[in-house]
Design a protein around this motif. Structure first.
Motif, PDB file in Angstrom:
ATOM      1  N   LEU A 175       0.821  -1.210   0.000  1.00 11.86           N
ATOM      2  CA  LEU A 175       0.000   0.000   0.000  1.00 11.86           C
ATOM      3  C   LEU A 175       0.856   1.261   0.000  1.00 11.86           C
ATOM      4  O   LEU A 175       0.435   2.311  -0.492  1.00 11.86           O
ATOM      5  CB  LEU A 175      -0.936  -0.015   1.208  1.00 11.86           C
ATOM      6  CG  LEU A 175      -2.062  -1.063   1.147  1.00 11.86           C
ATOM      7  CD1 LEU A 175      -2.741  -1.207   2.502  1.00 11.86           C
ATOM      8  CD2 LEU A 175      -3.077  -0.689   0.072  1.00 11.86           C
ATOM      9  N   GLU A 176       2.054   1.167   0.540  1.00 12.83           N
ATOM     10  CA  GLU A 176       2.970   2.312   0.533  1.00 12.83           C
ATOM     11  C   GLU A 176       3.569   2.554  -0.845  1.00 12.83           C
ATOM     12  O   GLU A 176       3.882   3.693  -1.210  1.00 12.83           O
ATOM     13  CB  GLU A 176       4.107   2.086   1.537  1.00 12.83           C
ATOM     14  CG  GLU A 176       3.676   2.021   2.992  1.00 12.83           C
ATOM     15  CD  GLU A 176       4.809   1.557   3.897  1.00 12.83           C
ATOM     16  OE1 GLU A 176       5.929   1.312   3.392  1.00 12.83           O
ATOM     17  OE2 GLU A 176       4.573   1.430   5.117  1.00 12.83           O
ATOM     18  N   VAL A 205      -3.588  -2.146  -5.008  1.00 10.90           N
ATOM     19  CA  VAL A 205      -3.093  -3.414  -4.472  1.00 10.90           C
ATOM     20  C   VAL A 205      -4.240  -4.410  -4.576  1.00 10.90           C
ATOM     21  O   VAL A 205      -5.388  -4.081  -4.253  1.00 10.90           O
ATOM     22  CB  VAL A 205      -2.633  -3.274  -3.008  1.00 10.90           C
ATOM     23  CG1 VAL A 205      -2.214  -4.632  -2.434  1.00 10.90           C
ATOM     24  CG2 VAL A 205      -1.480  -2.281  -2.900  1.00 10.90           C
ATOM     25  N   VAL A 206      -3.929  -5.615  -5.021  1.00  6.63           N
ATOM     26  CA  VAL A 206      -4.941  -6.666  -5.181  1.00  6.63           C
ATOM     27  C   VAL A 206      -4.535  -7.861  -4.337  1.00  6.63           C
ATOM     28  O   VAL A 206      -3.396  -8.329  -4.427  1.00  6.63           O
ATOM     29  CB  VAL A 206      -5.080  -7.081  -6.664  1.00  6.63           C
ATOM     30  CG1 VAL A 206      -6.094  -8.221  -6.807  1.00  6.63           C
ATOM     31  CG2 VAL A 206      -5.482  -5.889  -7.519  1.00  6.63           C
ATOM     32  N   VAL A 207      -5.466  -8.348  -3.514  1.00  7.60           N
ATOM     33  CA  VAL A 207      -5.207  -9.499  -2.652  1.00  7.60           C
ATOM     34  C   VAL A 207      -6.208 -10.603  -2.976  1.00  7.60           C
ATOM     35  O   VAL A 207      -7.424 -10.382  -2.937  1.00  7.60           O
ATOM     36  CB  VAL A 207      -5.309  -9.137  -1.156  1.00  7.60           C
ATOM     37  CG1 VAL A 207      -4.975 -10.351  -0.289  1.00  7.60           C
ATOM     38  CG2 VAL A 207      -4.385  -7.969  -0.821  1.00  7.60           C
ATOM     39  N   LYS A 208      -5.709 -11.781  -3.274  1.00  9.15           N
ATOM     40  CA  LYS A 208      -6.562 -12.942  -3.532  1.00  9.15           C
ATOM     41  C   LYS A 208      -6.896 -13.604  -2.202  1.00  9.15           C
ATOM     42  O   LYS A 208      -5.991 -13.886  -1.408  1.00  9.15           O
ATOM     43  CB  LYS A 208      -5.836 -13.927  -4.451  1.00  9.15           C
ATOM     44  CG  LYS A 208      -6.684 -15.050  -5.002  1.00  9.15           C
ATOM     45  CD  LYS A 208      -5.846 -15.861  -5.979  1.00  9.15           C
ATOM     46  CE  LYS A 208      -6.646 -16.920  -6.708  1.00  9.15           C
ATOM     47  NZ  LYS A 208      -5.801 -17.639  -7.692  1.00  9.15           N
ATOM     48  N   PHE A 220     -11.172 -11.335  -5.198  1.00  7.17           N
ATOM     49  CA  PHE A 220     -10.071 -10.390  -5.232  1.00  7.17           C
ATOM     50  C   PHE A 220     -10.480  -9.140  -4.461  1.00  7.17           C
ATOM     51  O   PHE A 220     -11.485  -8.508  -4.780  1.00  7.17           O
ATOM     52  CB  PHE A 220      -9.704 -10.026  -6.672  1.00  7.17           C
ATOM     53  CG  PHE A 220      -9.163 -11.181  -7.472  1.00  7.17           C
ATOM     54  CD1 PHE A 220      -7.887 -11.655  -7.248  1.00  7.17           C
ATOM     55  CD2 PHE A 220      -9.935 -11.793  -8.443  1.00  7.17           C
ATOM     56  CE1 PHE A 220      -7.382 -12.727  -7.975  1.00  7.17           C
ATOM     57  CE2 PHE A 220      -9.441 -12.855  -9.179  1.00  7.17           C
ATOM     58  CZ  PHE A 220      -8.158 -13.326  -8.938  1.00  7.17           C
ATOM     59  N   ASP A 221      -9.715  -8.815  -3.415  1.00  6.38           N
ATOM     60  CA  ASP A 221      -9.905  -7.578  -2.664  1.00  6.38           C
ATOM     61  C   ASP A 221      -9.033  -6.499  -3.301  1.00  6.38           C
ATOM     62  O   ASP A 221      -7.814  -6.682  -3.441  1.00  6.38           O
ATOM     63  CB  ASP A 221      -9.518  -7.752  -1.187  1.00  6.38           C
ATOM     64  CG  ASP A 221     -10.508  -8.610  -0.435  1.00  6.38           C
ATOM     65  OD1 ASP A 221     -11.555  -8.988  -0.999  1.00  6.38           O
ATOM     66  OD2 ASP A 221     -10.237  -8.914   0.749  1.00  6.38           O
ATOM     67  N   VAL A 222      -9.642  -5.402  -3.684  1.00  6.40           N
ATOM     68  CA  VAL A 222      -8.939  -4.351  -4.424  1.00  6.40           C
ATOM     69  C   VAL A 222      -8.831  -3.092  -3.565  1.00  6.40           C
ATOM     70  O   VAL A 222      -9.849  -2.557  -3.096  1.00  6.40           O
ATOM     71  CB  VAL A 222      -9.663  -4.026  -5.751  1.00  6.40           C
ATOM     72  CG1 VAL A 222      -8.902  -2.950  -6.516  1.00  6.40           C
ATOM     73  CG2 VAL A 222      -9.811  -5.283  -6.601  1.00  6.40           C
ATOM     74  N   TYR A 223      -7.602  -2.635  -3.362  1.00  2.00           N
ATOM     75  CA  TYR A 223      -7.311  -1.426  -2.594  1.00  2.00           C
ATOM     76  C   TYR A 223      -6.829  -0.374  -3.591  1.00  2.00           C
ATOM     77  O   TYR A 223      -5.754  -0.513  -4.190  1.00  2.00           O
ATOM     78  CB  TYR A 223      -6.240  -1.685  -1.546  1.00  2.00           C
ATOM     79  CG  TYR A 223      -6.598  -2.769  -0.555  1.00  2.00           C
ATOM     80  CD1 TYR A 223      -7.084  -2.452   0.695  1.00  2.00           C
ATOM     81  CD2 TYR A 223      -6.445  -4.115  -0.896  1.00  2.00           C
ATOM     82  CE1 TYR A 223      -7.412  -3.451   1.625  1.00  2.00           C
ATOM     83  CE2 TYR A 223      -6.779  -5.121   0.009  1.00  2.00           C
ATOM     84  CZ  TYR A 223      -7.263  -4.778   1.256  1.00  2.00           C
ATOM     85  OH  TYR A 223      -7.591  -5.770   2.156  1.00  2.00           O
ATOM     86  N   VAL A 224      -7.619   0.654  -3.810  1.00  2.00           N
ATOM     87  CA  VAL A 224      -7.316   1.665  -4.805  1.00  2.00           C
ATOM     88  C   VAL A 224      -6.520   2.801  -4.164  1.00  2.00           C
ATOM     89  O   VAL A 224      -6.882   3.286  -3.089  1.00  2.00           O
ATOM     90  CB  VAL A 224      -8.606   2.210  -5.443  1.00  2.00           C
ATOM     91  CG1 VAL A 224      -8.285   3.272  -6.491  1.00  2.00           C
ATOM     92  CG2 VAL A 224      -9.416   1.071  -6.066  1.00  2.00           C
ATOM     93  N   LYS A 225      -5.462   3.224  -4.831  1.00  2.00           N
ATOM     94  CA  LYS A 225      -4.632   4.318  -4.324  1.00  2.00           C
ATOM     95  C   LYS A 225      -5.147   5.668  -4.824  1.00  2.00           C
ATOM     96  O   LYS A 225      -5.637   5.778  -5.937  1.00  2.00           O
ATOM     97  CB  LYS A 225      -3.190   4.136  -4.777  1.00  2.00           C
ATOM     98  CG  LYS A 225      -2.528   2.855  -4.288  1.00  2.00           C
ATOM     99  CD  LYS A 225      -2.324   2.860  -2.790  1.00  2.00           C
ATOM    100  CE  LYS A 225      -1.346   3.928  -2.338  1.00  2.00           C
ATOM    101  NZ  LYS A 225       0.049   3.681  -2.752  1.00  2.00           N
ATOM    102  N   GLY A 226      -4.981   6.681  -4.011  1.00  2.00           N
ATOM    103  CA  GLY A 226      -5.305   8.042  -4.424  1.00  2.00           C
ATOM    104  C   GLY A 226      -6.781   8.346  -4.429  1.00  2.00           C
ATOM    105  O   GLY A 226      -7.640   7.581  -4.084  1.00  2.00           O
TER     106      GLY A 226
END
Length: 257
Positions: A217-218, A224-227, A251-257
């Protein structure tokens, strides 16, 4: 990450491969197998590439990385944007092909899918023996005309993912970091059960997965994608921005910005 040390020895198919086996053992800091060797895992140098297997009674057959035939070869002809939820998860759309760092590469299945779809992928594998299997499979596939382009988009790096991520300069940062931490696998096939037995004997569980997520995430520019297993809690208790569901995984999706 702490896990019980597992002894691995290096064996070879025939006398003609002895020198190659010795070089591999020296590279990985391992010993050659002997007739009375009791190492629980054996890295075998064969004419068709490296294999890794458990030893002892009731041990499953060897695992290997083969992008040309078997499951990889079968799947390649069926990879398409429409059929791969992973493509949607990492943000492939139109002509956009994000760069991806696969922080838990394993045997390279998902990295292969992304590279086949046109992404440049860095495969990070912390366990040197698994990294050796990956590189062996990639080198053999690169010699195949139909796969040379895909392999040119894949690069394997051995090391601890958080350290590698945090050591990247700004220009080297990937658009996407992908994680597929090891957990009790949802797939009941004999192939996967065999692989999980070997992997767990070698590396244990991915206890550092939350640390990898924090580093990802940094560093990731876009997401970032986590299965995860379909019904599992989010990794490290971090809620994603959105999920792409499936029957057994998501898929867990963490969007930046």
């Amino acid at each position: 990450m702490a896990h019980p040390p597992t002894r691995v020895s290096v064996s070879y198919e025939g006398e003609g491969l002895r020198a190659q086996a010795i070089a591999m053992a020296e590279l990985l800091g391992l010993k050659l197998a002997t007739g009375s060797d009791d190492a629980p895992l054996q890295l075998n140098v064969t004419t068709e590439g490296l294999t890794l297997s458990l030893t002892g009674p009731d041990a499953p057959g060897p695992i290997r990385v083969d992008f040309v035939a078997g499951q990889f070869g079968y799947r390649q002809s069926r990879i398409s944007l429409r059929s791969e939820p992973l493509a949607r998860a990492v943000g492939i759309r139109g002509h956009d092909r994000p760069s991806v760092l696969d922080a838990t590469a394993g045997l390279g299945r998902d990295a292969f899918v992304l590279a086949t779809l046109g992404c440049d992928v860095v495969l990070v594998e912390r366990e040197p023996v698994i990294a050796a299997l990956l590189r062996d499979g990639m080198e053999r596939a690169a010699a195949e005309p139909d796969l040379a382009g895909t392999m040119a988009r894949m690069r394997c790096v051995q090391g601890h993912a958080p350290d590698i991520l945090r050591g990247l300069g700004h220009a080297q940062r990937p658009d996407v970091v992908y994680l597929d931490p090891m957990y009790p696998h949802r797939d009941k096939s004999a192939l996967v059960k065999k692989e999980m037995r070997v992997f767990r004997a070698l590396v244990g569980d991915d206890e550092d997965a939350p640390e990898i997520l924090t580093a990802a995430l940094e560093v990731a520019k876009r997401r970032v994608v986590v299965k995860r297993p379909a019904r599992a809690a989010p990794l490290g208790g971090r809620e994603p921005n959105h999920r792409i569901p499936g029957k057994t995984t998501r898929f867990d999706v963490y969007v930046k910005g």
